[in-house]
Write a protein that holds these residues in place. Structure first.
Motif, short mmCIF file in Angstrom:
data_model
loop_
_atom_site.label_atom_id
_atom_site.label_comp_id
_atom_site.label_asym_id
_atom_site.label_seq_id
_atom_site.Cartn_x
_atom_site.Cartn_y
_atom_site.Cartn_z
N UNK A 191 19.66 -12.98 -47.25
CA UNK A 191 18.85 -11.97 -46.57
C UNK A 191 19.73 -10.86 -45.99
N UNK A 192 20.85 -11.25 -45.40
CA UNK A 192 21.76 -10.23 -44.86
C UNK A 192 22.31 -9.35 -45.98
N UNK A 193 22.63 -9.95 -47.11
CA UNK A 193 23.14 -9.16 -48.23
C UNK A 193 22.10 -8.17 -48.73
N UNK A 203 20.02 -2.59 -48.81
CA UNK A 203 18.95 -1.66 -48.48
C UNK A 203 19.45 -0.55 -47.55
N UNK A 204 20.18 -0.96 -46.52
CA UNK A 204 20.70 0.04 -45.57
C UNK A 204 21.60 1.05 -46.29
N UNK A 205 22.51 0.54 -47.11
CA UNK A 205 23.44 1.44 -47.83
C UNK A 205 22.66 2.39 -48.73
N UNK A 206 21.70 1.87 -49.46
CA UNK A 206 20.93 2.69 -50.39
C UNK A 206 20.11 3.74 -49.67
N UNK A 207 19.43 3.35 -48.62
CA UNK A 207 18.55 4.29 -47.91
C UNK A 207 19.39 5.34 -47.18
N UNK A 208 20.46 4.92 -46.57
CA UNK A 208 21.27 5.91 -45.84
C UNK A 208 21.87 6.93 -46.80
N UNK A 219 16.57 -2.70 -54.89
CA UNK A 219 16.95 -1.46 -55.57
C UNK A 219 15.73 -0.60 -55.85
N UNK A 220 14.66 -1.25 -56.29
CA UNK A 220 13.43 -0.52 -56.58
C UNK A 220 12.84 0.08 -55.30
N UNK A 221 12.90 -0.64 -54.22
CA UNK A 221 12.38 -0.12 -52.95
C UNK A 221 13.16 1.11 -52.51
N UNK A 222 14.47 1.05 -52.66
CA UNK A 222 15.29 2.20 -52.29
C UNK A 222 14.91 3.41 -53.15
#
Lengths: 398, 398
Positions: free
Chosen positions: A294-296, A301-306, A371-374
């Motif tokens: 979950x942390x991974x 997600x954080x990296x992709x969105x930012x 990845x798809x969510x990002x």
């Protein structure tokens, strides 16, 4: 052997093409739960009728399931029981804890706690009168204000909006050092990350089962009472199934020994059946593996969105130890953005005033979904696709 | 057009050959409930996931179902809501009613009330302190002891052991004349006989749905608040779904307008689905017809048993107006006798210390089943067939 997440994924029934990042609000349907509920309805209720309470083991279900959940949260055997809702269990834990500290009057909580916990505490103080008061401070200030006035500290381990995680061991130790008791709400912890109630010295804990434990809409709550308090803690809501001898139908209430006294009324057998089946996934899943995965996913997600959406502000701590199993971003148009995402098959949720919330449940969600969510979030943000009337219309439940 | 009981019978799924006279404890399975629950699990939870709260109407279910039950108990539209268990709803009604009579300290009930009602009242008095006390008298003595000290009268209309029925109109009028409020527990009334809450002036009412409303094991409770009290009565258990704006996640509790404030936590959607489907039988059944048929079946049973089993003593009033929908007989070996009946396919239940209880639910039970029950009971009694070790061994739930 590490958890095989392809195998756990196969135990869930999810609509094709949907990216479901809201298991922190309502867990996905375990295939086994559908079959178990159907059998409980037709095979048990339909065929056994009233005799199901004995023959199908309905009466023992709340304690039997309690032990299974207890193993996920580091509780001693026989210290957890299911029933009612989380709010009701908060009331019971608070009332019992206050009675164990009769010389004190303060319930300490934080402003990030889920409102129902605060409302129940407020209602209880109002009913008790006599100077009882609920005191709330900012989440990061709790440690500094624990003092000898505090009877009970009531904390939700993971903040429902920000995903910030409290330090259970440190806060519990501080509460105890001040002579206070600690109640932990595990709504966003149980089934999401390792919890060690016994090791960390929690006095009481409460939780719900419809989030990371996948029991379905309206699944029952649970309560933990540390064995050292179990025979002293009174249940407040003194219902017949918490009586020492419910079927003796005595005129006066006598609390059952141990955790059973926290039972109140007739347990919701159909919801319990769904929950019991949902817990089977833990036969092949390890909570430490779930936490790591979950942390991974959250980091991904954080990296992709930012990288793709600078207009969104991270609301969740980056530091793993301070983070639960969700990642939240802030945006003034958060509601409309979430509606635009949902319209495109990415389901998270919105929490007022400005929080976009995404839960990462490795039992049935992996890197491809993240990845798809990002990708979809980037499309929505970069194209201002949220800025349409249909996305701004508020639904009843948001 | 009178109710067609062959048509209602066809809506239920009962094991062939079984004589089920325990619908007063757990109603039989409506065929529609099985299909509805399955659809709620796979079609709603599985496919809609979190969006089911809006799309499938889960959030409105407690009030929507409340109105359907309200029509069966003579309640005004918008005055009944579902949720929690009967015991929890007793607590809410009592706490709200006591707060409306702040100058009084007595809860009046009777020794024939269901123990959980008395236990909840006892627990509430203990929590409130300040002189609050539960006073109980024999059922037939309630009318004579209502005086100006009584804040609230808490009465279960039909006695769970004897089947004796209180006079709701007379007792409520007497309570009001003394300045007290009246709470009616309809556990053995709703779906069994006509109730006229509004006409009879009840202030609050509570009930369960798994008996005569056939919602299945652990189905939710309900609460009625008379419209004249709805905006003054505080819910005591102040959970988030009773808040005026639950999804605003405010820091302080503000009760919702009207009956919605009596909601507490997340409703049990699977149990609600079963209940909602179970209520469809009332589209073709009239409660007055059900009552008349139930009394006729009860008369048939009393006559048959008294003729064949002189060793059994009738515990239920013969007079129709004083009788609920069950018939009870006393015998010192009641437990073993009931086990012997169950072993022979006639299901009633036993209530300590000596009550054999038989419920008559015309929606799915008719004269042929009653005749068969009399026949088997006569065999058991005349042949002392209960006097065997296997019938005397107590099960956990009796």
């Amino acid at each position: 052997m590490p958890t095989d997440f392809a195998a756990t994924r196969a135990l869930f029934d999810l609509p094709a093409g949907l990216v479901y990042l809201d298991g922190n609000s309502l867990g996905a349907l375990p295939r086994a739960a559908a079959a178990r509920v159907a059998d409980t309805v037709t095979g048990e209720w339909g065929k056994m009728l009233i005799t199901g309470w004995n023959k199908a083991g309905w009466m023992d279900q709340p304690a039997r399931i309690g032990d299974r959940i207890g193993r996920l949260i580091g509780a001693e055997s026989g210290s957890v029981v299911l029933g009612d809702t989380l709010s009701i269990k908060v009331w019971q834990a608070l009332a019992a804890a206050l009675a164990l500290r009769p010389d004190r009057r303060v319930i300490l909580s934080d402003t990030g706690n889920f409102p129902s916990d605060l409302y129940m505490a407020e209602g209880l103080c109002g009913m008790l009168g006599d100077g009882y008061v609920l005191k709330t401070v900012a989440p990061e200030d709790v440690l500094g204000v624990i003092d000898g006035s505090v009877a009970v500290m009531l904390i939700t381990e993971v903040d429902y909006r920000t995903g910030r995680r409290h330090d259970m061991a440190a806060l519990t130790a501080a509460a105890h050092a001040a002579g206070a008791l600690a109640i932990w709400d595990l709504a966003h912890s149980a089934g999401a990350l390792p919890v060690e109630l016994a090791r960390d010295g929690a006095d009481f804990a409460v939780g719900c089962t419809y989030k990371y434990l996948n029991s379905g809409p309206g699944g029952p709550g649970f309560i933990y009472v540390a064995p050292r308090h179990a025979d002293a803690a009174l249940p407040a809501l003194s219902g017949w199934l918490g009586h020492e001898a419910p079927f003796a139908f005595e005129g006066r209430y006598r609390p059952a020994a141990g955790i059973d006294r926290m039972r109140v009324g007739t347990p919701p057998v159909l919801q319990m059946a769904a929950l019991e089946a949902a817990l089977d996934v833990w036969d092949i899943a390890d909570i430490a593996d779930v936490r790591a995965a979950s942390l991974a996913l959250g980091d991904q997600f954080i990296a992709g969105v930012e990288a793709a959406c600078p207009m969104l502000t991270l609301a969740t701590p980056r530091n793993h130890v301070e983070r639960g199993s969700q990642v939240s971003f802030r945006h003034p148009e958060g509601y409309a953005i979430m509606q635009a995402l949902i319209a495109r098959g990415v389901i998270g949720d919105f929490r007022a005033p400005d929080i976009l919330r995404f839960g990462f449940t490795p039992l049935y969600i992996g890197a491809a979904e993240v990845a798809r969510a990002v990708e979809v979030l980037a499309e929505v943000m970069q194209g201002n696709l949220w800025d349409r009337p249909e996305h701004k219309q508020r639904a009843k439940v948001t």
